[in-house]
Design an enzyme around this catalytic site. Structure first.
Site, PDB file in Angstrom:
ATOM      1  NE  ARG A 199      36.154  39.955  41.543  1.00  0.00           N
ATOM      2  CZ  ARG A 199      36.484  41.235  41.666  1.00  0.00           C
ATOM      3  NH1 ARG A 199      37.576  41.574  42.327  1.00  0.00           N
ATOM      4  NH2 ARG A 199      35.739  42.174  41.125  1.00  0.00           N
ATOM      5  CG  ASP A 243      46.203  52.357  39.946  1.00  0.00           C
ATOM      6  OD1 ASP A 243      46.590  53.464  39.542  1.00  0.00           O
ATOM      7  OD2 ASP A 243      46.189  51.354  39.203  1.00  0.00           O
ATOM      8  CE  LYS A 280      48.879  48.371  39.247  1.00  0.00           C
ATOM      9  NZ  LYS A 280      47.838  48.526  38.203  1.00  0.00           N
TER      10      LYS A 280
HETATM   11  P1  IMP Z   1      42.694  53.820  42.917  1.00  0.00           P
HETATM   12  O1  IMP Z   1      41.472  54.504  43.407  1.00  0.00           O
HETATM   13  O2  IMP Z   1      43.224  54.442  41.636  1.00  0.00           O
HETATM   14  O3  IMP Z   1      43.800  53.692  43.952  1.00  0.00           O
HETATM   15  O4  IMP Z   1      42.267  52.378  42.429  1.00  0.00           O
HETATM   16  C1  IMP Z   1      42.114  51.342  43.248  1.00  0.00           C
HETATM   17  C2  IMP Z   1      41.160  50.324  42.662  1.00  0.00           C
HETATM   18  O5  IMP Z   1      41.352  50.131  41.257  1.00  0.00           O
HETATM   19  C3  IMP Z   1      41.428  49.002  43.319  1.00  0.00           C
HETATM   20  O6  IMP Z   1      40.614  48.820  44.439  1.00  0.00           O
HETATM   21  C4  IMP Z   1      41.130  48.013  42.216  1.00  0.00           C
HETATM   22  O7  IMP Z   1      39.774  47.651  42.279  1.00  0.00           O
HETATM   23  C5  IMP Z   1      41.382  48.743  40.927  1.00  0.00           C
HETATM   24  N1  IMP Z   1      42.710  48.411  40.351  1.00  0.00           N
HETATM   25  C6  IMP Z   1      43.798  49.216  40.280  1.00  0.00           C
HETATM   26  N2  IMP Z   1      44.822  48.608  39.683  1.00  0.00           N
HETATM   27  C7  IMP Z   1      44.387  47.374  39.341  1.00  0.00           C
HETATM   28  C8  IMP Z   1      45.007  46.238  38.679  1.00  0.00           C
HETATM   29  O8  IMP Z   1      46.193  46.237  38.276  1.00  0.00           O
HETATM   30  N3  IMP Z   1      44.232  45.134  38.536  1.00  0.00           N
HETATM   31  C9  IMP Z   1      42.944  45.059  38.967  1.00  0.00           C
HETATM   32  N4  IMP Z   1      42.330  46.092  39.587  1.00  0.00           N
HETATM   33  C10 IMP Z   1      43.034  47.243  39.776  1.00  0.00           C
END
Ligand code: IMP
Ligand code: MG
Length: 179
Positions: free
Chosen positions: A169, A107, A135
């Site tokens: 999940r 994300d 994303k």
């Molecule tokens: P980041 O550190 O912002 O890249 O977030 C990554 C983590 O956020 C992932 O490993 C997921 O656990 C959670 N995450 C991000 N987007 C989603 C989503 O759309 N659905 C469920 N979990 C998400």
């Protein structure tokens, strides 16, 4: 039929069919076979979210390899924006190894940057990143993602390992939140 699911207080609509997920995973597995031949890679899958992706991926990768699992514990540092990730459960040595992180979704990219930094302390030869989902519009970090199965818009999704508050999940397909 089964196009809408309700999880707790929210509704989700079917977004990506398992068939399409599988095709995307097969594609990156083929790329891994070509890239990682002779490298004796160790896959490090991030629990809980990546368990289903890791299972499917490992059935398709044919180079000799190992797989292990980690969990991340995040806690707040002294600065409110400093969300450090602690790696739990990695008992095997990764020194000198080609490591492939297996993640469910990237994300902002913060989690992958933090995990890569932690694993780098253990002196691997190289670290590659494989993620089921990306994303691109949410990405805030400059990070090399070596294997991306599917790119999606900025909607919250569940299924195929990903959860909403612990649930969803076990859904075989991926669902996105309904407006
Ligand atoms: P980041 O550190 O912002 O890249 O977030 C990554 C983590 O956020 C992932 O490993 C997921 O656990 C959670 N995450 C991000 N987007 C989603 C989503 O759309 N659905 C469920 N979990 C998400
Ligand atoms: Mg995750």
């Amino acid at each position: 039929m089964n196009e809408i699911v309700t999880i707790k207080d929210k509704q989700f609509e079917k977004f990506i069919e398992f068939q399409q997920i599988q095709t995307a995973i097969n594609r990156i597995a083929g790329k891994m076979d070509r890239d990682l031949n002779g490298k004796n890679p160790v896959f490090v899958a991030v629990l809980n979210g990546a368990f289903m992706f890791a299972g499917e991926l490992m059935k398709e990768v044919t180079v000799p390899c190992e797989i292990t699992f980690v969990r991340l514990a995040s806690y707040r540092g002294t600065s409110t924006t400093n969300n450090v990730q602690e790696v739990l459960g990695l008992n095997e040595s990764i020194e000198g190894r080609t490591v492939v992180i297996v993640e469910d979704i990237v994300d902002s990219g913060n989690t992958m940057v933090a995990l890569k930094k932690e694993l780098n302390k253990l002196n691997p030869r190289e670290i590659k990143i494989a993620t089921l989902l990306l994303k691109p519009d949410a990405l805030k970090q400059e990070i090399q993602l070596d294997y991306v199965a599917l790119e999606i818009p900025n909607d919250f999704i569940v299924g195929y390992g990903l959860d909403y508050d612990g649930y969803g999940r076990n859904l075989k397909d991926i669902y996105k939140i309904s407006p």
